[in-house]
Structure formats: structure tokens, C-alpha cells
Design a protein around this motif. Sequence first.
Motif, short mmCIF file in Angstrom:
data_model
loop_
_atom_site.label_atom_id
_atom_site.label_comp_id
_atom_site.label_asym_id
_atom_site.label_seq_id
_atom_site.Cartn_x
_atom_site.Cartn_y
_atom_site.Cartn_z
N SER A 129 0.98 -1.58 0.39
CA SER A 129 0.36 -0.27 -0.24
C SER A 129 0.86 1.57 0.25
CB SER A 129 -0.92 -0.23 1.03
OG SER A 129 -0.45 0.22 2.60
N ASN A 130 2.70 1.45 0.38
CA ASN A 130 3.21 2.73 0.40
C ASN A 130 3.62 2.35 -0.99
OD1 ASN A 130 2.13 3.13 2.91
ND2 ASN A 130 3.65 2.01 4.16
N TRP A 131 3.66 1.53 -1.53
CA TRP A 131 4.33 1.81 -3.44
C TRP A 131 3.36 2.66 -4.68
CZ3 TRP A 131 5.01 -4.49 -3.08
CH2 TRP A 131 6.23 -4.37 -1.87
N ALA A 132 4.04 3.07 -4.50
CA ALA A 132 3.51 4.13 -6.24
C ALA A 132 3.52 2.94 -7.17
CB ALA A 132 4.58 5.58 -5.86
N TRP A 133 4.13 2.25 -7.21
CA TRP A 133 3.85 1.44 -8.48
C TRP A 133 2.64 0.70 -7.95
CZ3 TRP A 133 4.33 -3.62 -9.14
CH2 TRP A 133 5.60 -4.13 -8.33
N ALA A 134 2.50 -0.25 -6.68
CA ALA A 134 1.43 -1.09 -6.46
C ALA A 134 0.74 0.03 -6.84
CB ALA A 134 2.25 -1.64 -5.84
N GLN A 135 0.11 0.84 -6.40
CA GLN A 135 -1.02 1.66 -6.15
C GLN A 135 -1.18 2.28 -7.60
OE1 GLN A 135 -0.17 4.59 -3.58
NE2 GLN A 135 0.00 3.86 -1.55
N ARG A 136 -0.60 2.61 -8.37
CA ARG A 136 -0.91 2.69 -9.94
C ARG A 136 -1.08 1.41 -10.39
NH1 ARG A 136 3.08 6.18 -10.08
NH2 ARG A 136 4.33 4.49 -10.79
N LEU A 137 -0.57 0.06 -10.48
CA LEU A 137 -0.65 -0.76 -11.01
C LEU A 137 -2.46 -2.06 -10.72
CD1 LEU A 137 -0.40 -2.74 -12.75
CD2 LEU A 137 1.08 -4.17 -11.40
N HIS A 138 -2.82 -1.19 -9.18
CA HIS A 138 -3.69 -2.09 -8.76
C HIS A 138 -5.35 -0.21 -9.21
CE1 HIS A 138 -6.69 -2.75 -5.38
NE2 HIS A 138 -5.90 -4.44 -5.27
N ASP A 139 -4.61 0.87 -9.47
CA ASP A 139 -6.06 1.83 -9.56
C ASP A 139 -6.43 0.96 -11.32
OD1 ASP A 139 -7.49 4.18 -10.33
OD2 ASP A 139 -5.44 5.16 -10.48
#
Length: 170
Positions: A129-139
Motif C-alpha cells: 500500500s505504500n508503493w506508488a507503482w503498486a498503487q498505480r497498478l492496482h488503480d
Amino acid sequence: MSLSLIIVFIVFPVAMAYAAASDLTTMTIPNWLCLLLLGVFGLGAASTGLGWTAVAWHLLAGLTVLAVCFGMFAAGWIGGGDAKLAAVTALWLGFEQLPPYLFIAAIGGGLLTVAILALRAAPLPAPASNWAWAQRLHDVKQGVPYGIALAAAALIVLPGTAIWRAAIGV
């Protein structure tokens, strides 16, 4: 190790891996990377002794894919980085390996899309949840990093290309 071997066995694969990683983590494929692949193709073609006729056919393959992908980009179906990466990859592969490349990229991209959509349906794990790339990928508003499928397909078909055969002297 000869220049042709370095270009075909190191530079191209590393560039493809970088394109995939960049698309995964930033949802972009840098313009400089596509320009690098364009320039290095010229060095690779010259160092392997790929004839002018073969180079012309490779250029036509790249331009054909660029034209088709530009239309797909204009329609909003793919990203600009994906279009450029597909075109410069087609330059490297030529018409001979273009059908298997496109088929493998389509299948791989479809599987990647299904996997990402399935992951997006589940909550993002707490550590990510703190990884920007994971948040972007999950969006759900974001696209799919199709450059991963394009790069993987390129590496799969590369051994069947004229530039590969020329680099190893076959």
C-alpha cells in the motif's frame, strides 16, 4: 566478444527488460529507450553484415507497425509508449518474426490483463500500500502495462530473427 554479439545478446535483451520494468513501475516506456533501440539496430545491422535489402525490409516492418499502432494510439486503445516499443521491436524482428511476435504479445497481453483485473478486484496487500507503482497498478482507472507482454514476446522470438542468425554466423 564481438560488437554484433554484444548488441544482439546483451543490449537488446537488457533494453526489453528495462522497457517491461519501466512500464510496470511507471506505466511509461521512455522515448530515449525506443530511440536507443532504433540507433542500436543500425549498429547491429552493420556489424552483422545484414544486407541493404534485409535492412530495408526490417525498416518497412517497423514503419508498418508504427502506422498501425499510431492508429490504435489515436483511438485510445494503446499507450504511446506501447506503440513506439512495438514499432521499434518490429524493426528488429522484421516481417519474418512479426506474426509470431504479435501473436505471443496478444496472448501474453491478454493473460496479463486478466491477471491485473483479477488483482484489482482484491484489496491491495498492506505491505504494497505504500508503493506508488503498486498503487498505480492496482488503480482501476489505469491501463495495463502492455509493454511487459511486448518485451517478453520480443525476447521469445528473437532467436528466430535474421539479425540473431547473422550475429552467430548462421
